[in-house]
Write a protein that holds these residues in place. Structure first.
Motif, PDB file in Angstrom:
ATOM      1  N   GLN A 488      42.654  67.294 103.139  1.00  0.00           N
ATOM      2  CA  GLN A 488      41.793  66.238 103.233  1.00  0.00           C
ATOM      3  C   GLN A 488      42.921  64.911 103.193  1.00  0.00           C
ATOM      4  O   GLN A 488      42.511  63.768 103.364  1.00  0.00           O
ATOM      5  N   ARG A 489      44.082  65.440 103.039  1.00  0.00           N
ATOM      6  CA  ARG A 489      45.251  64.386 102.952  1.00  0.00           C
ATOM      7  C   ARG A 489      45.832  63.948 104.389  1.00  0.00           C
ATOM      8  O   ARG A 489      46.033  64.764 105.130  1.00  0.00           O
ATOM      9  N   GLU A 490      46.315  62.623 104.245  1.00  0.00           N
ATOM     10  CA  GLU A 490      47.187  62.106 105.396  1.00  0.00           C
ATOM     11  C   GLU A 490      48.182  61.655 105.044  1.00  0.00           C
ATOM     12  O   GLU A 490      48.416  60.743 104.002  1.00  0.00           O
ATOM     13  N   GLU A 491      49.470  61.901 105.678  1.00  0.00           N
ATOM     14  CA  GLU A 491      50.665  61.283 105.397  1.00  0.00           C
ATOM     15  C   GLU A 491      51.418  60.832 106.670  1.00  0.00           C
ATOM     16  O   GLU A 491      51.227  61.246 107.575  1.00  0.00           O
ATOM     17  N   GLU A 492      51.674  59.485 106.415  1.00  0.00           N
ATOM     18  CA  GLU A 492      52.207  58.628 107.787  1.00  0.00           C
ATOM     19  C   GLU A 492      53.731  58.975 107.720  1.00  0.00           C
ATOM     20  O   GLU A 492      54.660  59.242 106.818  1.00  0.00           O
ATOM     21  N   GLY A 511      52.527  73.413 116.662  1.00  0.00           N
ATOM     22  CA  GLY A 511      50.985  73.506 116.407  1.00  0.00           C
ATOM     23  C   GLY A 511      50.789  73.087 114.971  1.00  0.00           C
ATOM     24  O   GLY A 511      49.873  73.403 114.407  1.00  0.00           O
ATOM     25  N   LYS A 512      51.940  72.213 114.592  1.00  0.00           N
ATOM     26  CA  LYS A 512      51.551  71.592 113.392  1.00  0.00           C
ATOM     27  C   LYS A 512      50.450  70.331 113.471  1.00  0.00           C
ATOM     28  O   LYS A 512      50.370  69.992 114.485  1.00  0.00           O
ATOM     29  N   ASP A 513      49.811  70.266 112.332  1.00  0.00           N
ATOM     30  CA  ASP A 513      48.697  69.196 112.263  1.00  0.00           C
ATOM     31  C   ASP A 513      49.337  67.924 112.472  1.00  0.00           C
ATOM     32  O   ASP A 513      49.302  67.195 111.150  1.00  0.00           O
ATOM     33  N   ILE A 514      49.740  67.328 113.377  1.00  0.00           N
ATOM     34  CA  ILE A 514      50.476  65.872 113.302  1.00  0.00           C
ATOM     35  C   ILE A 514      49.627  65.170 114.422  1.00  0.00           C
ATOM     36  O   ILE A 514      49.356  65.916 115.673  1.00  0.00           O
TER      37      ILE A 514
END
Length: 529
Positions: A488-492, A511-514
């Motif tokens: 649930q976290r987003e990192e800029e 395939g990383k979630d970016i």
């Protein structure tokens, strides 16, 4: 020939034309459907010939007789070409499915006609379903690996516009790995292209002969109704220098095709600021590769409505193939012969058109193409009179520019990568999890398996592919956010320079979630300049 005749009739009804004999396609259809051995056909026909009819006819044939192949997979080098074929297939046959990254939940090629991109097709042969990548990585499933590959190995595979893939340094290794694997499994193969050099032919023939195929190259001959009509056309090719807008002719259908998005947008803005070039602003269109799919669809639909009206189209390579329009005047940047022939294929394209004018700009920047091939093309074209859709008039130029020996192609092949890809395809012990681990290891080491490191930019709910350099430029203008998603976290993430941009591209390829999200104002005229 029942399936061929049925496909031709349905296509004619959907497109609203009177069926015309295509002896080359009839010959190709007979060869594929009657050969005792697996067939490897090179269909070398000019732009506008209607090569796709063969794909439709073979798909219809598979419904009546699945003894040689039970479906057709039509592989194209880029997304921009797919839409027109898919639209026609749906209108005429209603039995096709498009399969490409981000566009479909299908994991098997099970329709009579399956249309896909070269990238997605290669991943499928590697037993790696990109939609299931994260679950495969987590060890939760294999992503239908064997099943996806098996659905290809019982098909007939059509590799369309193959010259794009052979000449693309970032794709040639994966493409030749695909050809070698398919032929090792004796899958029937058709290579379609308008521009085939002797080097290309020899490479394909080597793979075919090695695995016991019946190999044939077919090209239209004099007496073919299409060729006879093209021989009567008066298409003048001139070489000029200067501003391309100086050569357009108001009152006619015009196209200016240039080699970069930046140049195309600058010319478009110049037209809008200077009504003297083109007084009717409503009849000016800009089309390039950094537009959203829905935006391009809208523009192409508008272009179709203007079929018999004057207009000015300014575009890039995005309109070289797969966009059905015709012009009276084309002004184009210099480029290698295969790219120019694709562009020329939009000049006096329709049967009743007799005259057209082409201006090739000698002083235009050659990039992104190799300068030596561009210069050789211009030199040879000045010495030889060609007709853009009559192969015998330009074939010698294609071979001289792109080579007569396989070494001219093989020099761009990464042999270690090719061996690794073939092992992943052919070894049944290499399931999706191992394939993914290997691809990640290669990518982390700086090896681009396919298409370089392009970045999917989210524009609303659509995707536009951009380069790392373009990402850096957009980030510096505050028009993108780069976000790593973890639960649930987003990192800029910061993009301080080109190295950071490439790191983002590699992470996405792994395939990383970016997510790279466009936050600027999308321009409904210019796209993302």
């Amino acid at each position: 020939m029942k399936a061929f005749e049925e496909a031709l009739q349905k296509l004619a009804e959907a497109k609203g034309f009177r069926p015309e004999p295509r002896p080359l396609l009839e010959q190709a259809f007979r060869f594929i459907t009657t050969s005792d051995k697996p067939s490897f056909l090179i269909l070398q026909a000019p732009t506008g010939y209607g090569k796709t009819l063969l794909s439709f006819a073979l798909a219809v044939h598979s419904l009546y007789d699945a003894s040689i192949f039970d479906r057709v997979i039509h592989v194209l080098p880029m997304r921009s070409i797919i839409e027109d074929i898919q639209k026609t297939a749906e209108e005429a046959f209603r039995f096709s499915r498009t399969k490409m990254m981000g566009s479909s939940g299908e994991f098997l090629h099970l329709f009579p006609l399956n249309i896909t991109t070269a990238d997605t097709f290669t991943w499928d042969l590697l037993k790696l379903n990109t939609k299931k990548r994260h679950r495969v990585k987590a060890g939760l499933e294999f992503g239908y690996d064997y099943l996806t590959q098996a659905s290809i190995l019982t098909s007939l595979v059509i590799l369309d516009e193959a010259h794009f893939l052979v000449e693309d340094k970032s794709m040639v290794t994966a493409f030749l790995s695909v050809v070698e694997f398919l032929t090792s499994q004796r899958v029937p193969v058709v290579v379609m292209t308008a521009t085939l050099s002797e080097a290309h032919r020899k490479i394909f023939e080597k793979y075919a002969n090695k695995n016991g195929y019946e190999f044939r190259v077919l090209t239209p001959q004099n007496g073919d109704p299409f060729i006879e009509r093209e021989l009567k056309k008066e298409i003048e090719i001139e070489f000029k220098t200067g501003n391309p807008l100086e050569f357009i002719e108001p009152g006619k259908r015009n196209a200016v095709i240039v080699n970069s998005v930046k140049r195309a947008v600058e010319l478009y803005d110049e037209v809008l600021k200077s009504p003297g070039f083109w007084p009717d602003r409503e009849k000016v269109l800009l089309i390039h590769g950094r537009m959203t799919p829905s935006h391009k669809r809208k523009l192409i639909e508008q272009l179709r409505k203007w079929k018999n009206e004057e207009f000015l189209l300014i575009g890039t390579q995005a309109v070289e193939a797969g966009v059905d329009f015709s012009v009276d005047v084309m002004v184009t940047d210099r480029a290698p012969i295969n790219a120019l022939l694709q562009r020329f294929g939009r000049v006096a394209r329709y049967g009743g058109e007799r005259k057209a004018r082409i201006i090739v700009l000698e002083d235009a920047p050659p990039g992104p193409y190799p300068e030596d091939k561009v210069e050789k093309t211009v030199k040879l074209m000045k010495e030889t009179k060609i007709l853009p859709r009559v192969p015998e008039t330009y074939q010698s130029i294609v071979t001289e520019v792109h080579g007569s020996k396989p070494s001219s192609i093989n020099k761009n092949v990464n042999r270690e990568l090719k061996r690794e890809l073939l092992k992943l395809m052919a070894d049944p012990t290499k399931r999706a999890t191992l394939v993914l681990d290997t691809i990640e290891s290669l990518t982390a080491g700086g090896v681009s398996v396919m298409r370089g490191f392009l970045i999917p930019l989210l524009v609303g709910d659509e995707t536009v592919l951009i380069s790392p350099r373009k990402l850096m430029e957009l980030y510096s203008r505050g028009e993108v956010r780069v976000v790593r998603v973890s639960g649930q976290r987003e990192e800029e993430l910061q993009v301080r320079g080109l190295n950071d941009a490439y790191s983002v591209a590699k992470s996405i390829a792994l395939g990383k979630d970016i997510e790279v999200i466009f936050t600027g104002q999308y321009d409904m005229e210019r796209g993302i300049p």
